[in-house]
Design a protein around this motif. Structure first.
Motif, PDB file in Angstrom:
ATOM      1  N   PHE A   1      74.219 101.802 -91.449  1.00 31.15           N
ATOM      2  CA  PHE A   1      72.829 102.181 -92.220  1.00 31.15           C
ATOM      3  C   PHE A   1      71.822 101.236 -92.364  1.00 31.15           C
ATOM      4  CE2 PHE A   1      74.455  99.865 -95.925  1.00 31.15           C
ATOM      5  CZ  PHE A   1      73.974  99.107 -96.358  1.00 31.15           C
ATOM      6  N   LEU A   2      71.433 100.295 -91.671  1.00 34.15           N
ATOM      7  CA  LEU A   2      70.488  98.682 -91.881  1.00 34.15           C
ATOM      8  C   LEU A   2      69.889  98.654 -91.088  1.00 34.15           C
ATOM      9  CD1 LEU A   2      72.953  96.056 -94.518  1.00 34.15           C
ATOM     10  CD2 LEU A   2      69.981  97.213 -94.788  1.00 34.15           C
ATOM     11  N   GLU A   3      69.984  99.333 -90.183  1.00 32.06           N
ATOM     12  CA  GLU A   3      68.876  98.915 -88.541  1.00 32.06           C
ATOM     13  C   GLU A   3      67.718  99.801 -88.643  1.00 32.06           C
ATOM     14  OE1 GLU A   3      71.957 100.315 -84.639  1.00 32.06           O
ATOM     15  OE2 GLU A   3      71.292 102.095 -86.351  1.00 32.06           O
ATOM     16  N   PRO A   4      67.516 100.647 -89.857  1.00 31.84           N
ATOM     17  CA  PRO A   4      65.871 100.023 -89.847  1.00 31.84           C
ATOM     18  C   PRO A   4      65.522  98.917 -90.700  1.00 31.84           C
ATOM     19  CG  PRO A   4      66.550 102.200 -90.541  1.00 31.84           C
ATOM     20  CD  PRO A   4      68.241 102.046 -90.036  1.00 31.84           C
ATOM     21  N   PHE A   5      66.282  98.346 -91.604  1.00 35.92           N
ATOM     22  CA  PHE A   5      65.409  97.298 -92.147  1.00 35.92           C
ATOM     23  C   PHE A   5      65.112  96.185 -91.156  1.00 35.92           C
ATOM     24  CE2 PHE A   5      65.412  92.881 -94.112  1.00 35.92           C
ATOM     25  CZ  PHE A   5      65.117  93.445 -94.956  1.00 35.92           C
ATOM     26  N   TRP A   6      66.276  96.274 -89.895  1.00 34.02           N
ATOM     27  CA  TRP A   6      66.326  94.926 -89.286  1.00 34.02           C
ATOM     28  C   TRP A   6      64.895  95.069 -87.674  1.00 34.02           C
ATOM     29  CZ3 TRP A   6      67.137  90.312 -90.951  1.00 34.02           C
ATOM     30  CH2 TRP A   6      68.481  90.701 -92.103  1.00 34.02           C
ATOM     31  N   ILE A   7      65.027  96.405 -87.846  1.00 31.58           N
ATOM     32  CA  ILE A   7      63.775  96.738 -86.854  1.00 31.58           C
ATOM     33  C   ILE A   7      62.359  96.837 -87.241  1.00 31.58           C
ATOM     34  CG2 ILE A   7      63.188  99.537 -85.728  1.00 31.58           C
ATOM     35  CD1 ILE A   7      65.934 100.149 -85.107  1.00 31.58           C
ATOM     36  N   LEU A  11      76.938  92.497 -96.036  1.00 34.69           N
ATOM     37  CA  LEU A  11      75.667  92.191 -96.379  1.00 34.69           C
ATOM     38  C   LEU A  11      74.926  92.201 -95.304  1.00 34.69           C
ATOM     39  CD1 LEU A  11      74.134  90.335 -97.839  1.00 34.69           C
ATOM     40  CD2 LEU A  11      74.995  88.402 -96.471  1.00 34.69           C
ATOM     41  N   THR A  12      74.061  92.003 -94.616  1.00 38.04           N
ATOM     42  CA  THR A  12      73.904  92.057 -93.579  1.00 38.04           C
ATOM     43  C   THR A  12      73.346  93.670 -92.331  1.00 38.04           C
ATOM     44  OG1 THR A  12      74.479  91.141 -91.832  1.00 38.04           O
ATOM     45  CG2 THR A  12      72.735  90.004 -92.951  1.00 38.04           C
ATOM     46  N   GLY A  13      74.889  94.176 -92.550  1.00 38.67           N
ATOM     47  CA  GLY A  13      74.987  95.425 -91.418  1.00 38.67           C
ATOM     48  C   GLY A  13      75.283  94.690 -89.618  1.00 38.67           C
ATOM     49  N   HIS A  14      75.424  93.422 -89.701  1.00 40.39           N
ATOM     50  CA  HIS A  14      75.517  93.350 -88.325  1.00 40.39           C
ATOM     51  C   HIS A  14      77.885  92.813 -87.958  1.00 40.39           C
ATOM     52  CE1 HIS A  14      71.289  91.972 -89.057  1.00 40.39           C
ATOM     53  NE2 HIS A  14      71.776  92.195 -87.224  1.00 40.39           N
ATOM     54  N   ALA A  15      77.779  94.032 -88.431  1.00 41.39           N
ATOM     55  CA  ALA A  15      79.543  94.004 -88.293  1.00 41.39           C
ATOM     56  C   ALA A  15      80.211  93.455 -86.965  1.00 41.39           C
ATOM     57  CB  ALA A  15      80.372  95.410 -88.321  1.00 41.39           C
ATOM     58  N   GLY A  16      79.287  93.449 -85.486  1.00 43.16           N
ATOM     59  CA  GLY A  16      79.982  93.147 -84.210  1.00 43.16           C
ATOM     60  C   GLY A  16      79.476  92.000 -83.995  1.00 43.16           C
ATOM     61  N   SER A  17      79.168  91.269 -84.959  1.00 43.54           N
ATOM     62  CA  SER A  17      78.974  89.764 -85.045  1.00 43.54           C
ATOM     63  C   SER A  17      79.886  88.912 -85.483  1.00 43.54           C
ATOM     64  CB  SER A  17      77.487  88.723 -86.136  1.00 43.54           C
ATOM     65  OG  SER A  17      76.494  89.510 -85.120  1.00 43.54           O
ATOM     66  N   ARG A  18      81.085  89.714 -86.370  1.00 38.47           N
ATOM     67  CA  ARG A  18      81.937  89.237 -86.508  1.00 38.47           C
ATOM     68  C   ARG A  18      81.950  87.854 -87.088  1.00 38.47           C
ATOM     69  NH1 ARG A  18      83.763  92.304 -87.879  1.00 38.47           N
ATOM     70  NH2 ARG A  18      86.238  91.155 -88.107  1.00 38.47           N
ATOM     71  N   ASN A  46      56.822  96.228-101.554  1.00 34.58           N
ATOM     72  CA  ASN A  46      57.364  95.558-100.130  1.00 34.58           C
ATOM     73  C   ASN A  46      59.248  95.326 -99.769  1.00 34.58           C
ATOM     74  OD1 ASN A  46      54.478  93.587-100.452  1.00 34.58           O
ATOM     75  ND2 ASN A  46      55.072  92.841-102.080  1.00 34.58           N
ATOM     76  N   GLU A  47      59.160  96.878 -99.764  1.00 36.35           N
ATOM     77  CA  GLU A  47      60.845  96.950 -99.852  1.00 36.35           C
ATOM     78  C   GLU A  47      61.234  96.942 -98.372  1.00 36.35           C
ATOM     79  OE1 GLU A  47      62.998 100.905 -99.569  1.00 36.35           O
ATOM     80  OE2 GLU A  47      63.003 100.296-101.444  1.00 36.35           O
ATOM     81  N   LYS A  48      59.990  96.656 -97.474  1.00 36.96           N
ATOM     82  CA  LYS A  48      60.451  96.165 -95.825  1.00 36.96           C
ATOM     83  C   LYS A  48      61.080  95.209 -95.535  1.00 36.96           C
ATOM     84  CE  LYS A  48      56.365  96.307 -93.809  1.00 36.96           C
ATOM     85  NZ  LYS A  48      55.132  96.315 -92.928  1.00 36.96           N
ATOM     86  N   HIS A  49      60.884  94.308 -96.577  1.00 37.94           N
ATOM     87  CA  HIS A  49      60.866  93.122 -96.741  1.00 37.94           C
ATOM     88  C   HIS A  49      62.001  92.323 -97.414  1.00 37.94           C
ATOM     89  CE1 HIS A  49      57.641  92.757 -94.006  1.00 37.94           C
ATOM     90  NE2 HIS A  49      56.696  93.145 -94.931  1.00 37.94           N
ATOM     91  N   TYR A  67      66.180  96.869-100.495  1.00 40.33           N
ATOM     92  CA  TYR A  67      66.166  98.323 -99.373  1.00 40.33           C
ATOM     93  C   TYR A  67      67.774  99.450 -99.380  1.00 40.33           C
ATOM     94  CZ  TYR A  67      66.180 100.599 -94.664  1.00 40.33           C
ATOM     95  OH  TYR A  67      66.570 101.468 -94.241  1.00 40.33           O
ATOM     96  N   ALA A  68      68.232  98.385 -99.359  1.00 45.93           N
ATOM     97  CA  ALA A  68      69.585  98.713 -98.917  1.00 45.93           C
ATOM     98  C   ALA A  68      69.846 100.009-100.197  1.00 45.93           C
ATOM     99  CB  ALA A  68      70.531  97.475 -98.845  1.00 45.93           C
ATOM    100  N   TYR A  69      69.618  99.127-101.431  1.00 39.92           N
ATOM    101  CA  TYR A  69      69.773  99.829-102.951  1.00 39.92           C
ATOM    102  C   TYR A  69      69.326 101.280-102.700  1.00 39.92           C
ATOM    103  CZ  TYR A  69      70.346 101.706-107.268  1.00 39.92           C
ATOM    104  OH  TYR A  69      70.611 101.508-108.479  1.00 39.92           O
ATOM    105  N   ARG A  70      68.158 101.195-102.806  1.00 38.88           N
ATOM    106  CA  ARG A  70      67.662 102.419-102.379  1.00 38.88           C
ATOM    107  C   ARG A  70      68.192 103.722-101.421  1.00 38.88           C
ATOM    108  NH1 ARG A  70      64.346 105.877 -99.223  1.00 38.88           N
ATOM    109  NH2 ARG A  70      64.141 103.556 -97.653  1.00 38.88           N
ATOM    110  N   VAL A  71      68.949 103.097-100.394  1.00 39.26           N
ATOM    111  CA  VAL A  71      69.595 104.109 -99.562  1.00 39.26           C
ATOM    112  C   VAL A  71      70.721 103.801-100.279  1.00 39.26           C
ATOM    113  CG1 VAL A  71      70.104 104.149 -97.716  1.00 39.26           C
ATOM    114  CG2 VAL A  71      68.634 103.195 -97.622  1.00 39.26           C
TER     115      VAL A  71
END
Length: 492
Positions: A119-125, A306-313, A372-375, A380-384
């Protein structure tokens, strides 16, 4: 070789390696300075003096700008799917297909089984420049990281950023503590059990967790089947077993917030032979209020939640006792020889991006971060997550067929206010006597849910993941509305 330095000394050290790493991180930022406007590739002026990075960055920019995938998919630099002409085709989100992901599959099941935090993809984009990473082909080719005269498995800069993110959020004490990295927090489960089990004990350590618990605890212990430990199920079943508690070492895993229920849990066993390991994967302000910094003997965290990057392991343990830390460190070293340096570099950039977002804007309260939520990742994540929970609550609010876990607002020292519930999962019970296999009921309604038995709970319960892409959540929401409004009885 185990690092000899105490954490208190860490911040005082400065070595050539540390300086080079700082330079590398600064270079990453400079290489991405003055990014092109959306839809425009980098010009020659942008690239003056940038040398070997040019081709790689142009390729990444071209891929990200050229393929839009109808808003329901992505093309990455390593995407291998091609169309009939050999051009790259989109990797589509669940329930979408076609070369540009424009075709919705109406009979597709809404998959709410997996805890994949994308769900955090849009934040990192939106923050692509702040966290972008350029990795030279010769970057850290050795197994080890040299920190002065010492050899380590953890990048000094990553350790610094891990301590900094916990200080920013106020969710864990790190001063005077040791940090061990793992390939995801899963690797650290057995590392902790190995480290807390006494040498040459007459009895194996008894590993337990209070139901409902995260099923990976059981799966990891049973799969590795060590002579030093054995899985013994629900911790509550041992509360009154005084003789057993006094004769064997018990290692209790506590997930707080609980997975799947979302409440802040404490260990249920007490005694001189009881050791607790706290899994704080979800102890971040977008999933729960943070009443105080956690300060248990062994605490597990993971980059994925934390960041959504599950694939980084990447996971890390914060450990009080040096001897326990030393054994965990050696377990990871022998098991996998540490965590990928590439993963560590990416994690360093991600954590720095989060921290800098707050340092540059310094919101005092939750409301101050809205513009400034996008930064601001946590805002951002709490609102979602708060919005998703409220939508799920409304769906189940008038139902006598299903019940949802009850969660209360809680004080959050990070947001400086009382915050409403925003859990990662919905824990749902099928209330009808005839519907004893709740996962089957949801599957008939077009939803894949995780069966309660996976958490050593009754089959009348299911867990629904709320942390996947918006496409997935919207489909789940539609299917839930239809299921709750249906009067049909499903029996097994």
């Amino acid at each position: 070789m185990v690092p000899r330095s105490h954490p208190a000394i860490f911040s005082q050290k400065f070595s050539l390696t540390s300086a080079l790493l700082v330079f590398s991180l600064v270079l990453n930022g400079l290489l991405l300075l003055r990014p092109p406007k959306h839809g425009q590739l980098l010009s020659d002026d942008n690239w003056k003096g940038m040398g070997w990075t040019r081709k790689a960055a142009e390729e990444a920019e071209a891929v990200s700008l050229q393929y839009q995938c109808s808003g329901h998919g992505y093309v990455f630099v390593d995407t291998f799917i091609t169309d009939d002409n050999g051009s790259l085709a989109c990797e589509c989100n669940a329930c979408y297909t076609g070369l540009d992901c424009s075709q919705f599959l109406p009979d597709c099941l809404a998959n709410a089984n997996e805890g994949d935090p994308i769900f955090l993809e849009p934040f990192w984009i939106a923050n692509a420049e702040a966290a972008a990473t350029v990795v030279p082909a010769w970057y850290r080719m050795s197994y080890d990281v040299k920190d002065g005269l010492e050899i380590s498995l953890i990048s000094p800069e990553l350790e610094k950023q891990i301590r900094a993110i916990h200080e920013l959020v106020g969710n864990a004490v790190t001063q005077g503590r040791y940090i061990v990295l793992g390939t995801g927090s899963l690797q650290l489960i057995n590392a902790a059990v190995y480290s807390l089990s006494p040498f040459h004990a007459p009895n194996s350590s008894q590993v337990v967790s209070a139901s409902p618990y995260y099923g990976a605890f059981r799966d990891q212990i049973e799969m590795f089947d060590s002579v030093e430990s054995v899985w013994k199920g629900d911790a509550r079943a041992w509360i009154k077993q005084t003789e057993s508690l006094n004769s064997s070492t018990f290692i209790e895993f506590v997930t707080s917030p609980n997975n799947p229920k979302g409440i802040l849990d404490e260990s249920v066993l007490t005694g001189n032979n009881v050791r607790a390991v706290y899994d704080h994967a979800y102890y971040w302000p977008h999933y729960t209020g943070i009443p105080r910094p956690a300060d248990e003997d062994v605490m597990l965290f993971t980059l994925s939640k934390l960041t959504g990057h599950a694939g980084s392991r990447l996971g890390w343990a914060i450990v009080k006792d040096y001897d326990v830390y030393k054994r965990m460190y050696m377990y990871v070293r022998v098991n996998t020889f540490g965590v990928s340096h590439d993963t560590q570099l990416r994690a360093t950039r991600l954590l720095k991006a989060i921290i800098n977002g707050y340092r540059q804007r310094q919101p005092k309260r939750l409301e101050d971060g809205q513009t400034n939520e996008k930064h601001l990742l946590f805002h951002y994540a709490y609102r979602v997550m708060r919005s998703r929970w409220q939508r799920v609550e409304r769906i189940f609010s008038g139902s006598d067929r299903f019940s949802l876990q009850s969660l209360e607002p809680g004080n959050c020292t990070f947001f400086r206010r009382v915050t409403g519930p925003s859990p990662a999962y919905a824990w749902v019970k099928c209330e009808r006597e005839e519907e004893r296999e709740c996962a089957g009921v949801f599957e008939k309604g077009g939803i894949i849910a995780r069966n309660g038995k996976a958490f050593e709970a009754d089959r009348r319960y299911v867990r629904l993941s709320l942390i996947k892409r918006e496409d997935n959540f919207e489909l789940l929401e539609r299917r839930l509305r239809a299921l709750v409004s249906s009067s049909a009885i499903v029996t097994y």
